[in-house]
Design an enzyme around this catalytic site. Structure first.
Site: not given
Length: 264
Positions: A81, A132-134, A145
């Site tokens: 992602l 975002y983009c996990p 994060k």
């Protein structure tokens, strides 16, 4: 193993596709020559979409809002992602020969490197679902994060790729990605992340002191045996393989151009 360093510094908008093409070329080189490499690079204000992001219901609207916020959208040559890249984000690839290296073992190499570099922080690996983009190998301190890891394999080489939020406005980055998903009508209950900007932070914030990109690079390299070969990066650019992979990136990003044109 002595590692070769390739540092591309900050790339212009005319060079957006270069690090993605170069990663594949360096991965092949690592496998063919049994050689470890470290690749640093940065982009100006850029929203890097994963392949899954290109399948949102209203890509045109999502891309337009990214552009209106003065970010350049591009589509990378890998799954996953979207992530943000700017002057406060350091992209790091640890590129190694792949002699039966498992996916998880590759990720653990990067985790170990970050922990060795900043031992004063308790860096944990595990998914931060509202980032975002996990992913399984999100890197966080106290639940915030600071980095995400992806992996790409080409022939006998493996690139373990990290984006590291060193400094800058991480909340703004999170809000950009959240807005992209909102405007593109993405399903953030099942398919795409429901981004909460407060779930992410910068390395500087968590260290409690200012940290520049140059200092972050220096500290990362201090834990490894490195031979700087950045001045020879042009040799890779001249290869037919690099030129072809660059063309592939241009072709892949045609969808971005088409959707932006629809909205203009």
């Amino acid at each position: 193993m002595n590692a070769l360093l390739i540092d591309q510094m900050i790339l212009s908008n005319q060079q957006l596709f270069s690090p993605f093409a170069l990663t594949d070329v360096l991965s092949e080189f690592a496998g063919d020559n049994d050689q470890e490499l470290i690749h640093f690079w940065q982009l100006e204000q850029t929203f890097i979409l994963g392949m899954k992001d290109a399948r949102v219901p209203d890509l045109s609207a999502g891309l337009l809002t990214v552009q209106q916020k003065a970010y350049q959208p591009i589509l990378r040559n890998a799954g996953g992602l979207g992530v943000v890249s700017d002057k406060g984000i350091l992209n790091v690839s640890l590129i190694v020969p792949n002699h039966g290296l498992s996916i998880d073992a590759g990720y653990e190499k990067m985790v170990a490197w970050l922990r060795a570099t900043w031992p004063e922080l308790t860096i944990e690996a595990g998914e931060i679902a509202t980032s975002y983009c996990p992913g399984k190998y999100d890197l966080a301190v106290a639940g915030k994060k600071i980095a995400g890891i992806a992996q790409r394999r080409v022939k006998n080489g493996a690139a373990i790729m990290l984006y590291l939020s060193v400094n800058g406005d991480q909340r703004k980055r999170g809000e950009l990605v959240r807005t992209f998903y909102e405007q593109s009508q993405a399903d953030t209950k099942k398919i795409y992340p429901a981004v909460d900007p407060s779930s992410m932070a910068t390395l500087s914030q968590l260290l409690g002191r200012s940290l520049s990109i140059a200092e972050a690079k220096q500290q990362l390299l201090a834990t490894r045996d490195v031979h700087d070969q950045s001045q020879k990066v042009e040799l890779f650019f001249e290869t037919p393989d690099y030129q072809q992979r660059l063309k592939n990136m241009v072709a892949r990003n045609q969808i971005i151009k088409e959707h932006l044109h629809d909205e203009l």
